[in-house]
Structures are given as C-alpha cells and as structure tokens.
Design an enzyme around this catalytic site. Structure first.
Site, PDB file in Angstrom:
ATOM      1  N   PHE A  16       0.995  -1.171  -0.171  1.00  0.00           N
ATOM      2  CA  PHE A  16      -0.100   0.573  -0.397  1.00  0.00           C
ATOM      3  C   PHE A  16       1.173   1.368   0.041  1.00  0.00           C
ATOM      4  CE2 PHE A  16      -2.277   2.765   3.870  1.00  0.00           C
ATOM      5  CZ  PHE A  16      -3.184   3.279   2.611  1.00  0.00           C
ATOM      6  N   LYS A  39       8.889  -9.127  -1.808  1.00  0.00           N
ATOM      7  CA  LYS A  39       8.673 -10.652  -1.307  1.00  0.00           C
ATOM      8  C   LYS A  39       7.046 -10.908  -1.923  1.00  0.00           C
ATOM      9  CE  LYS A  39       8.298 -15.040   1.234  1.00  0.00           C
ATOM     10  NZ  LYS A  39       7.816 -15.216   2.600  1.00  0.00           N
ATOM     11  N   ILE A  65      12.956  -9.868   2.219  1.00  0.00           N
ATOM     12  CA  ILE A  65      14.433  -9.731   3.394  1.00  0.00           C
ATOM     13  C   ILE A  65      15.348 -10.634   3.878  1.00  0.00           C
ATOM     14  CG2 ILE A  65      13.589  -7.203   2.972  1.00  0.00           C
ATOM     15  CD1 ILE A  65      11.769  -7.236   5.419  1.00  0.00           C
ATOM     16  N   LEU A  86      10.688  -0.437   3.920  1.00  0.00           N
ATOM     17  CA  LEU A  86       8.600  -0.401   4.694  1.00  0.00           C
ATOM     18  C   LEU A  86       8.311  -2.100   4.274  1.00  0.00           C
ATOM     19  CD1 LEU A  86       9.056   2.195   2.055  1.00  0.00           C
ATOM     20  CD2 LEU A  86       6.737   2.488   3.345  1.00  0.00           C
ATOM     21  N   THR A 138       5.864   2.737  13.016  1.00  0.00           N
ATOM     22  CA  THR A 138       4.438   3.116  13.020  1.00  0.00           C
ATOM     23  C   THR A 138       4.331   3.654  14.513  1.00  0.00           C
ATOM     24  OG1 THR A 138       1.929   1.784  13.743  1.00  0.00           O
ATOM     25  CG2 THR A 138       4.388   0.670  14.262  1.00  0.00           C
ATOM     26  N   ASP A 139       3.365   4.429  14.769  1.00  0.00           N
ATOM     27  CA  ASP A 139       3.030   4.416  15.819  1.00  0.00           C
ATOM     28  C   ASP A 139       2.511   4.201  16.727  1.00  0.00           C
ATOM     29  OD1 ASP A 139       0.228   4.371  15.084  1.00  0.00           O
ATOM     30  OD2 ASP A 139      -0.206   6.495  15.184  1.00  0.00           O
ATOM     31  N   GLU A 140       2.377   3.033  16.777  1.00  0.00           N
ATOM     32  CA  GLU A 140       1.890   1.772  17.204  1.00  0.00           C
ATOM     33  C   GLU A 140       2.858   1.502  18.183  1.00  0.00           C
ATOM     34  OE1 GLU A 140      -0.475  -1.389  15.571  1.00  0.00           O
ATOM     35  OE2 GLU A 140      -1.149  -0.276  14.756  1.00  0.00           O
ATOM     36  N   TYR A 187       2.970  -7.534  15.848  1.00  0.00           N
ATOM     37  CA  TYR A 187       2.502  -7.187  15.142  1.00  0.00           C
ATOM     38  C   TYR A 187       3.786  -5.453  15.413  1.00  0.00           C
ATOM     39  CZ  TYR A 187       2.546  -2.878  11.958  1.00  0.00           C
ATOM     40  OH  TYR A 187       3.091  -1.468  11.448  1.00  0.00           O
ATOM     41  N   LYS A 191       7.922  -4.426  15.295  1.00  0.00           N
ATOM     42  CA  LYS A 191       8.190  -3.219  14.714  1.00  0.00           C
ATOM     43  C   LYS A 191       8.836  -2.639  15.652  1.00  0.00           C
ATOM     44  CE  LYS A 191       7.318  -0.965  11.263  1.00  0.00           C
ATOM     45  NZ  LYS A 191       7.411  -1.766   9.481  1.00  0.00           N
TER      46      LYS A 191
HETATM   47  P1  NAD Z   1       1.336  -3.510   3.219  1.00  0.00           P
HETATM   48  O1  NAD Z   1       0.862  -4.467   3.484  1.00  0.00           O
HETATM   49  O2  NAD Z   1       0.397  -3.284   2.118  1.00  0.00           O
HETATM   50  O3  NAD Z   1       2.523  -4.619   2.374  1.00  0.00           O
HETATM   51  C1  NAD Z   1       3.653  -4.180   2.708  1.00  0.00           C
HETATM   52  C2  NAD Z   1       4.728  -4.671   1.318  1.00  0.00           C
HETATM   53  O4  NAD Z   1       6.070  -5.799   1.900  1.00  0.00           O
HETATM   54  C3  NAD Z   1       4.150  -6.275   0.800  1.00  0.00           C
HETATM   55  O5  NAD Z   1       4.151  -5.482  -0.585  1.00  0.00           O
HETATM   56  C4  NAD Z   1       4.492  -7.737   0.156  1.00  0.00           C
HETATM   57  O6  NAD Z   1       4.954  -7.909   0.021  1.00  0.00           O
HETATM   58  C5  NAD Z   1       5.562  -6.656   1.180  1.00  0.00           C
HETATM   59  N1  NAD Z   1       6.749  -8.221   2.403  1.00  0.00           N
HETATM   60  C6  NAD Z   1       6.288  -8.337   3.671  1.00  0.00           C
HETATM   61  N2  NAD Z   1       7.194  -9.509   3.560  1.00  0.00           N
HETATM   62  C7  NAD Z   1       8.009  -9.471   3.107  1.00  0.00           C
HETATM   63  C8  NAD Z   1       9.701  -9.684   2.514  1.00  0.00           C
HETATM   64  N3  NAD Z   1       9.623 -10.809   4.060  1.00  0.00           N
HETATM   65  N4  NAD Z   1      10.239  -9.358   2.199  1.00  0.00           N
HETATM   66  C9  NAD Z   1       9.716  -8.949   1.675  1.00  0.00           C
HETATM   67  N5  NAD Z   1       8.720  -8.223   1.043  1.00  0.00           N
HETATM   68  C10 NAD Z   1       8.043  -7.948   1.596  1.00  0.00           C
HETATM   69  O7  NAD Z   1       2.040  -2.652   4.631  1.00  0.00           O
HETATM   70  P2  NAD Z   1       2.095  -0.876   4.441  1.00  0.00           P
HETATM   71  O8  NAD Z   1       0.025  -0.449   4.995  1.00  0.00           O
HETATM   72  O9  NAD Z   1       2.117  -0.576   2.724  1.00  0.00           O
HETATM   73  O10 NAD Z   1       2.807  -0.780   5.023  1.00  0.00           O
HETATM   74  C11 NAD Z   1       4.030  -0.313   4.740  1.00  0.00           C
HETATM   75  C12 NAD Z   1       5.261  -0.221   6.151  1.00  0.00           C
HETATM   76  O11 NAD Z   1       4.428   1.108   6.712  1.00  0.00           O
HETATM   77  C13 NAD Z   1       5.292  -0.901   7.283  1.00  0.00           C
HETATM   78  O12 NAD Z   1       6.659  -1.118   7.091  1.00  0.00           O
HETATM   79  C14 NAD Z   1       4.510  -1.176   8.286  1.00  0.00           C
HETATM   80  O13 NAD Z   1       4.488  -1.006   9.243  1.00  0.00           O
HETATM   81  C15 NAD Z   1       4.455   0.534   8.124  1.00  0.00           C
HETATM   82  N6  NAD Z   1       3.229   1.794   8.938  1.00  0.00           N
HETATM   83  C16 NAD Z   1       2.564   1.259   8.213  1.00  0.00           C
HETATM   84  C17 NAD Z   1       0.577   2.472   8.528  1.00  0.00           C
HETATM   85  C18 NAD Z   1      -0.266   1.725   7.560  1.00  0.00           C
HETATM   86  O14 NAD Z   1      -1.367   2.702   8.392  1.00  0.00           O
HETATM   87  N7  NAD Z   1      -0.642   1.393   6.898  1.00  0.00           N
HETATM   88  C19 NAD Z   1       1.552   3.708   9.469  1.00  0.00           C
HETATM   89  C20 NAD Z   1       2.891   3.130   9.856  1.00  0.00           C
HETATM   90  C21 NAD Z   1       3.491   2.557   9.339  1.00  0.00           C
HETATM   91  O1  DAU Z   2      -1.124   3.199  13.020  1.00  0.00           O
HETATM   92  C1  DAU Z   2      -0.875   2.244  12.215  1.00  0.00           C
HETATM   93  C2  DAU Z   2      -1.263   1.428  11.882  1.00  0.00           C
HETATM   94  O2  DAU Z   2      -2.789   1.416  11.357  1.00  0.00           O
HETATM   95  C3  DAU Z   2      -0.056   1.119  11.193  1.00  0.00           C
HETATM   96  O3  DAU Z   2       0.891   0.777  11.948  1.00  0.00           O
HETATM   97  C4  DAU Z   2      -0.775  -0.782  10.700  1.00  0.00           C
HETATM   98  O4  DAU Z   2       0.045  -1.665   9.679  1.00  0.00           O
HETATM   99  C5  DAU Z   2      -1.895  -0.679  10.226  1.00  0.00           C
HETATM  100  O5  DAU Z   2      -2.697  -1.458   9.718  1.00  0.00           O
HETATM  101  C6  DAU Z   2      -3.022   0.346  10.824  1.00  0.00           C
HETATM  102  O6  DAU Z   2      -3.356  -0.396  12.118  1.00  0.00           O
HETATM  103  P1  DAU Z   2      -5.314  -0.960  13.023  1.00  0.00           P
HETATM  104  O7  DAU Z   2      -4.424  -1.554  13.645  1.00  0.00           O
HETATM  105  O8  DAU Z   2      -5.406   0.887  13.556  1.00  0.00           O
HETATM  106  O9  DAU Z   2      -5.687  -0.795  11.217  1.00  0.00           O
HETATM  107  P2  DAU Z   2      -6.862  -1.212  10.708  1.00  0.00           P
HETATM  108  O10 DAU Z   2      -7.624  -0.898   9.790  1.00  0.00           O
HETATM  109  O11 DAU Z   2      -6.691  -2.776  11.478  1.00  0.00           O
HETATM  110  O12 DAU Z   2      -7.948  -0.692  12.103  1.00  0.00           O
HETATM  111  C7  DAU Z   2      -8.044   0.581  12.585  1.00  0.00           C
HETATM  112  C8  DAU Z   2      -9.173   1.014  13.617  1.00  0.00           C
HETATM  113  O13 DAU Z   2     -10.293  -0.377  12.654  1.00  0.00           O
HETATM  114  C9  DAU Z   2      -8.782  -0.510  14.484  1.00  0.00           C
HETATM  115  O14 DAU Z   2      -8.953   0.636  15.897  1.00  0.00           O
HETATM  116  C10 DAU Z   2      -9.773  -1.445  14.751  1.00  0.00           C
HETATM  117  C11 DAU Z   2     -10.864  -1.876  14.416  1.00  0.00           C
HETATM  118  N1  DAU Z   2     -11.365  -2.184  13.170  1.00  0.00           N
HETATM  119  C12 DAU Z   2     -10.890  -2.977  12.238  1.00  0.00           C
HETATM  120  C13 DAU Z   2     -11.299  -3.797  11.418  1.00  0.00           C
HETATM  121  C14 DAU Z   2     -10.044  -4.326   9.773  1.00  0.00           C
HETATM  122  C15 DAU Z   2     -12.659  -3.155  13.458  1.00  0.00           C
HETATM  123  O15 DAU Z   2     -13.403  -2.169  14.040  1.00  0.00           O
HETATM  124  N2  DAU Z   2     -13.419  -3.703  12.178  1.00  0.00           N
HETATM  125  C16 DAU Z   2     -12.470  -4.686  11.250  1.00  0.00           C
HETATM  126  O16 DAU Z   2     -13.133  -4.682  10.662  1.00  0.00           O
END
Ligand code: NAD
Ligand code: DAU
Length: 381
Positions: A16, A39, A65, A86, A138-140, A187, A191
């Site tokens: 993403f 991957k 990786i 990422l 991530t902020d988590e 998770y 991280k």
């Molecule tokens: P995502 O799950 O959409 O994408 C992750 C990508 O990493 C995928 O393309 C997957 O194929 C690849 N991948 C997974 N395992 C792998 C491996 N072993 N080797 C090589 N590639 C691999 O994730 P995202 O939501 O785009 O998040 C990207 C980064 O940003 C992550 O590190 C996540 O922790 C961080 N992040 C995400 C959010 C969010 O809201 N989505 C917020 C803050 C930080």
């Molecule tokens: O804060 C950054 C993080 O945000 C990233 O590091 C993670 O990679 C990303 O997945 C995201 O984590 P969350 O757990 O916050 O995201 P998610 O979309 O899974 O859920 C958002 C909120 O909605 C959370 O409080 C859980 C709730 N939820 C989620 C799903 C999938 C529901 O209530 N129902 C659902 O079906």
C-alpha cells in the site's frame, strides 16, 4: 545503473504505502535508479504500479528481506546508496493469529537488510558518505493513549487534515518522538524491535540511519483487510460491517500521499540518527469514521441517506485492542516544514471514489486464495 546519481532500494514497494512511495520517487526523480524489492506476499500486488512499471529508472526484484545472502547480492549488485525500508507484515489481526511470521519478516528481515547494507557500505572507499538506511515505522510502538474525552474536545492543534468540522482530540496526551516504547500487539512488538535494531546499527557501527513513526494511513491501493477499504467494499456488496468492541477506539488518519511526501522530504532533508513522528492531528473514533464512510459510499452509489447503516455489526473486540493513537508531528512541521495537504473529508471522498471506480482491482484481490483466507479469518463475525 552507472548513469544515475543514486541507486535507491525501496522495500515493500508493491504494498500500500510502498507503491505510493515508489511512484513518487520514479516520477519525481528521473536521475535516481529506483529498485523495488518485494516478496509479493498476499499484500504485495504489482498491479499497484502498472502506471510506472515501464519507466527506465524503475526495476522490480522479487525477494524475501529475511534472506541475508539474497539481500547481500541485491544491495551490492545494484550498488545501493539509499534504502527506504517499508517491507513488513502490517496487519494487527494477522499478528495475533501468527506472531512468528511477524518476528521473521519485521525483525529478522530488517536485521538482514541492515547487515547487508553495512557489509556493502563498509567496503566502499568513502564508506557511509552519502548513504542512508531509512526505516518506516508506526505509532503503534508507543502503545496506547488514554481516552480521557470520549466525546472529543477541541484539539489544541490545527492542521489541514483535521477539518474545522472535525477538530477533535479525544485525550490530552499525544505521542512524541521521546515517548517510551510500549508495544502491545505482536505486530507493534515486532516493529518496535526492528526500530531498536536500526538505531543499534547507528549507535554501534556509525551507520547513517533514520526512523519515522506514522499514524494510520488511508487512500488508494490499501489491502481490503484494513478498516477503510474493507468497509467500502462490504457496503458496496451489502455485507456486514464488523465493528470491533463498541467502536470507541480512536485512530489518527493521514492520507497516504501526504505520508509519501513526508518520506521524500525526510529522505532528503532529515537529520541522520533522528526520529520524526508523522501524523495529521486528525483523530476519529472508529464508529464516527465508519458513519462518514457509509454516508459517502451511499451518496456516491445513489442510495438514500443512512441506507447502509443497518450493516453495522458489533463483533468481539480485537484482543489487546489499543484504545487511542494520536501523533504529535510538530517536530516535522517545525524542522522540515511538512504538513498534510488534504483535508480529511476531501481525502475520504477521493478514497471512496477510487475504490468504487477500481472494482476490478478489488475483485482481483477478494477472489481465490485470499477470499478463502478471509472467510476463515472473519467467519462468525
Ligand atoms: P502492506 O502490508 O500493504 O505492504 C507490505 C509489503 O511488504 C507488501 O508488498 C509485501 O509483499 C511486502 N513484504 C512482506 N513481507 C516481505 C518480505 N519478507 N520480504 C519482502 N517483502 C515483503 O503494508 P503498508 O500498510 O503499506 O505498510 C508499509 C510499512 O509502513 C510497514 O513497515 C508498516 O509497518 C508501516 N506503517 C504502515 C501504516 C499504515 O497505516 N498502513 C502506518 C504507519 C507505518
Ligand atoms: O497506526 C498505524 C497502524 O495503522 C499501522 O502500523 C498498521 O500497519 C495499520 O494496519 C494500522 O493499524 P490499525 O490496527 O489501527 O488498522 P486497522 O485498519 O486494522 O483498524 C483500524 C481500527 O478499526 C482499529 O481500531 C480496529 C478497527 N477495526 C478494524 C477492522 C479491520 C474494526 O472495528 N473492524 C474491522 O473489521
């Protein structure tokens, strides 16, 4: 490769956020050679990059990786100068079911990449000069904040992202760069561990590293296991919307392209060994956000107002569900002048439209193997 000013490795570029970062760098910097390493797990999708895959400054490499020898070959083979890391397992619910995969990819994978970069850069005459290992976190990792104002009070901060209509804070505390790490889920624990390894490579070996911690991203190309794309798709198909617990958890939402812009800025101007928080001061209680999504989808589909609210289904809460995340990103605003460009209502409208207009992208993902996994994961919800 030799004609380029820099060779940059972006890991997780088929995911993403990674796909937005790859697109931005490939289009904005024709002088850089961009190597996308992924991957292609269930979350990696090369269809996310169709528009740039033929560009001369773009190369895709399929690799894991966590494979140290492969990382050594790739980093050396492409003479990598900078890494934006990422690649990760990113979904909290999956980490609860399968923590080992998270430790393998997020911890061991990050370590393998660090080690491969260190070994290659150590052989160069000017060693770490002009090099950077930039880790996206991530902020988590900071744990959860208290929900001291469940109805929300006026936020002490203003940004573009938190619109005048929704300018709320649900507590008085915010995550700062100095906030102690206190991860709760497998998770976030993985991280946090990877963040520590990145900083250790700086402190121990002098490797130029940088870490940023961002809040929840939303926008196009997000895998439909995450709240926003999952709910948009379910509304479209008249399927239940599984709200965890009472829907009172709070997240701080940022449009993904604003995160990608921050990454670009920090990669070029950030201080080595430093940490920056990235967020929009844009807190939403899940249930309020869900109602905005329902309103927007119904309007765009031509349904009567409130039509899909009946799909809201309260289900068992996520184990260890963090109550509130809220990022203080003033350091990034102050030191590098970044701020979100998009108001939340605008971002959500753009996002909902994108998913509704890209049903083929969604259908491709929600069929076959993923569909089977998905049914199993969410059965009974
Ligand atoms: P995502 O799950 O959409 O994408 C992750 C990508 O990493 C995928 O393309 C997957 O194929 C690849 N991948 C997974 N395992 C792998 C491996 N072993 N080797 C090589 N590639 C691999 O994730 P995202 O939501 O785009 O998040 C990207 C980064 O940003 C992550 O590190 C996540 O922790 C961080 N992040 C995400 C959010 C969010 O809201 N989505 C917020 C803050 C930080
Ligand atoms: O804060 C950054 C993080 O945000 C990233 O590091 C993670 O990679 C990303 O997945 C995201 O984590 P969350 O757990 O916050 O995201 P998610 O979309 O899974 O859920 C958002 C909120 O909605 C959370 O409080 C859980 C709730 N939820 C989620 C799903 C999938 C529901 O209530 N129902 C659902 O079906």
């Amino acid at each position: 490769m030799d004609n380029y000013k820099k060779n940059i490795l972006i890991t997780g570029g088929a995911g993403f956020i990674g796909s937005h970062v790859v697109r931005l760098f490939v289009n904005k910097y024709p002088e850089y050679n961009i190597v996308n390493l992924d991957k292609l797990t269930y979350a990696g999708n090369l269809a996310n990059l169709k528009d740039i895959e033929d560009k001369p400054n773009y190369t895709f490499v399929k690799a894991d990786i966590a494979d140290l020898d492969e990382m050594r070959r790739i980093v050396r083979g492409h003479a990598i100068d900078g890494i934006i890391h990422l690649a990760a397992e990113s979904h909290v619910d999956r980490s609860i079911k399968d923590p080992f995969t998270f430790a393998r990819t997020n911890v061991m994978g990050t370590l393998a990449l660090l080690q491969a970069a260190k070994e290659y850069w150590d052989t160069l005459p000017d060693k770490y000069e002009g090099k950077l290992f930039y880790h996206i976190s991530t902020d988590e990792v900071y744990g959860a904040l208290e929900l001291t104002h469940p109805e929300g009070v006026e936020s002490p901060f203003t940004t573009v992202a938190s619109s005048a209509e929704h300018h709320h804070a649900f507590g008085t505390e915010f995550f700062l760069e100095t906030t102690k790490y206190q991860p709760h889920s497998p998770y976030s624990a993985s991280k946090a561990s990877s963040d520590h390894f990145v900083r250790a490579y700086h402190d121990t070996y002098g490797m130029p590293t940088l870490v940023t911690n961002c809040s929840n991203n939303y926008g196009p190309y997000q895998f439909p296991e995450k709240l926003i794309p999952l709910f948009i798709n379910n509304i479209r198909h008249g399927k239940p919307l599984p709200v965890y617990g009472k829907g009172e958890n709070v997240r701080d939402w940022l449009f993904v392209e604003d995160h990608a812009r921050a990454i670009d800025l920090i990669f070029h101007k950030g201080k080595v060994a430093d940490t920056y928080n990235i967020g929009g001061f844009n807190e939403w209680k899940n249930i309020d956000l869900i109602k905005v999504i329902i309103r927007t989808v119904d309007r765009l589909l031509g349904n009567p107002e409130g039509h899909s609210e009946k799909l809201i289904t309260y289900v068992t809460d996520r184990a260890g569900h963090d109550l509130r995340y809220a990022i203080d990103s003033r350091k990034l605003q102050r030191e590098l002048g970044w701020e979100p460009s998009l108001q939340f209502e605008e971002g959500i409208e753009k996002t909902v439209r994108w998913y509704l207009e890209h049903q083929d992208w969604m259908d491709h993902i929600t069929s076959g193997a993923y569909e089977r996994y998905y049914e199993e994961m969410y059965s009974g919800r």
